[in-house]
Motif scaffolding. Sequence first.
Motif, mmCIF file in Angstrom:
data_model
loop_
_atom_site.group_PDB
_atom_site.id
_atom_site.type_symbol
_atom_site.label_atom_id
_atom_site.label_comp_id
_atom_site.label_asym_id
_atom_site.label_seq_id
_atom_site.Cartn_x
_atom_site.Cartn_y
_atom_site.Cartn_z
ATOM 1 N N ASP A 43 0.624 -1.506 -0.041
ATOM 2 C CA ASP A 43 -0.060 0.133 0.100
ATOM 3 C C ASP A 43 0.818 1.350 0.030
ATOM 4 O O ASP A 43 2.046 1.649 0.835
ATOM 5 C CB ASP A 43 -1.025 -0.181 0.954
ATOM 6 N N ASP A 94 -2.263 2.069 -4.078
ATOM 7 C CA ASP A 94 -3.474 2.490 -3.581
ATOM 8 C C ASP A 94 -4.033 0.930 -3.033
ATOM 9 O O ASP A 94 -4.893 0.534 -3.715
ATOM 10 C CB ASP A 94 -4.408 3.121 -3.759
ATOM 11 N N ASP A 96 -6.402 0.584 -0.746
ATOM 12 C CA ASP A 96 -7.607 1.002 0.216
ATOM 13 C C ASP A 96 -8.996 0.436 0.102
ATOM 14 O O ASP A 96 -9.648 -0.714 0.848
ATOM 15 C CB ASP A 96 -7.885 2.554 0.672
ATOM 16 N N ASP A 97 -9.390 0.245 -1.412
ATOM 17 C CA ASP A 97 -10.443 -0.457 -2.302
ATOM 18 C C ASP A 97 -9.935 -1.954 -1.820
ATOM 19 O O ASP A 97 -11.381 -2.858 -1.437
ATOM 20 C CB ASP A 97 -10.456 0.323 -3.233
ATOM 21 N N VAL A 98 -9.080 -2.450 -2.270
ATOM 22 C CA VAL A 98 -9.346 -3.971 -2.037
ATOM 23 C C VAL A 98 -8.858 -4.194 -0.440
ATOM 24 O O VAL A 98 -9.950 -4.834 0.156
ATOM 25 C CB VAL A 98 -7.777 -4.682 -2.719
ATOM 26 N N ALA A 100 -10.840 -2.817 1.708
ATOM 27 C CA ALA A 100 -12.013 -2.928 1.975
ATOM 28 C C ALA A 100 -13.063 -3.531 1.590
ATOM 29 O O ALA A 100 -13.691 -3.921 2.456
ATOM 30 C CB ALA A 100 -12.634 -1.181 2.013
ATOM 31 N N ARG A 101 -12.621 -3.786 0.346
ATOM 32 C CA ARG A 101 -13.617 -5.128 -0.180
ATOM 33 C C ARG A 101 -13.687 -5.937 -0.310
ATOM 34 O O ARG A 101 -15.017 -6.874 0.456
ATOM 35 C CB ARG A 101 -13.380 -4.216 -1.505
ATOM 36 N N GLY A 204 -10.290 -3.409 -9.428
ATOM 37 C CA GLY A 204 -11.449 -3.259 -8.939
ATOM 38 C C GLY A 204 -12.919 -4.088 -9.220
ATOM 39 O O GLY A 204 -12.193 -4.845 -9.641
#
Length: 266
Positions: A43, A94, A96-98, A100-101, A204
Amino acid sequence: MIVSLALAAALTVRGDRLFIPARVNGAETEAVLDSAAEVTVLDDEFAAQTGVGEGEAVMARGSGAGKAKAQLVEGVRVEALGVKLPDVTVAVMDLDDVGARLFGHRLNAIVGRELFDAGRLAIDIEGRTIRPLPANARPKGVQLPLKTFHGNETIPVSIEGKAPVRAEFDLGNGSHMLIGKAYAARLGLLDREHLHEEGGGIGGAVKRRVVTLRSVRIAGVTFRNVRAAIDEQPNAADANVGVKLLRRFRIVTDFPHKAVWLQPRR
């Protein structure tokens, strides 16, 4: 590279996701274990905290619908399971998305195939252990050959009694088994009754068709009524086998000598 064969570490298992303790430039963190990650991924915020500098800008493709901006940075020190890798090229992006998801929390690192390329690993997912093995050890179980496909190692897998195809050996896949769209078409799976579920990692989220396979045979073990998602990426392997099925085995990997041993759990 330095390997301490005496050192074993607890393997943290949350659902069908695997985590190990790791150090990056001396900073301790928990990292996802992913045999199908071509490079270790950090990250961007964690990388900055550990003194990882900037590198070459690239576009990274994972299992998601698109691509993600990343930087390839050389000369990073990575340590896990007593294996010291003093000069690793990592991808910084980044996460963050991976995080959290897929994991429900912040994600600092994904340790990739560099760890597997360093030597043999004995992995017992249900037993929550992972450790390096000496090269002269005699692993138990069925020995399967590894063959590389687009940077990932694959094992032979038979689906619904058909001739074996190459399936990615993916300890980073905590979701359904994947079937490449081209192979799914040859099996007639695209016309089969299906659901739609969200999947995808780096790059994504993506909606995938999920079908039920009547049987999947791996290392002499037959699994019945296996859910599989259709991977529509043009470069997808015929199949991808993740933790949901691989946790049924005790595993020894030997990426340097292109082999894996799978011993069924009783």
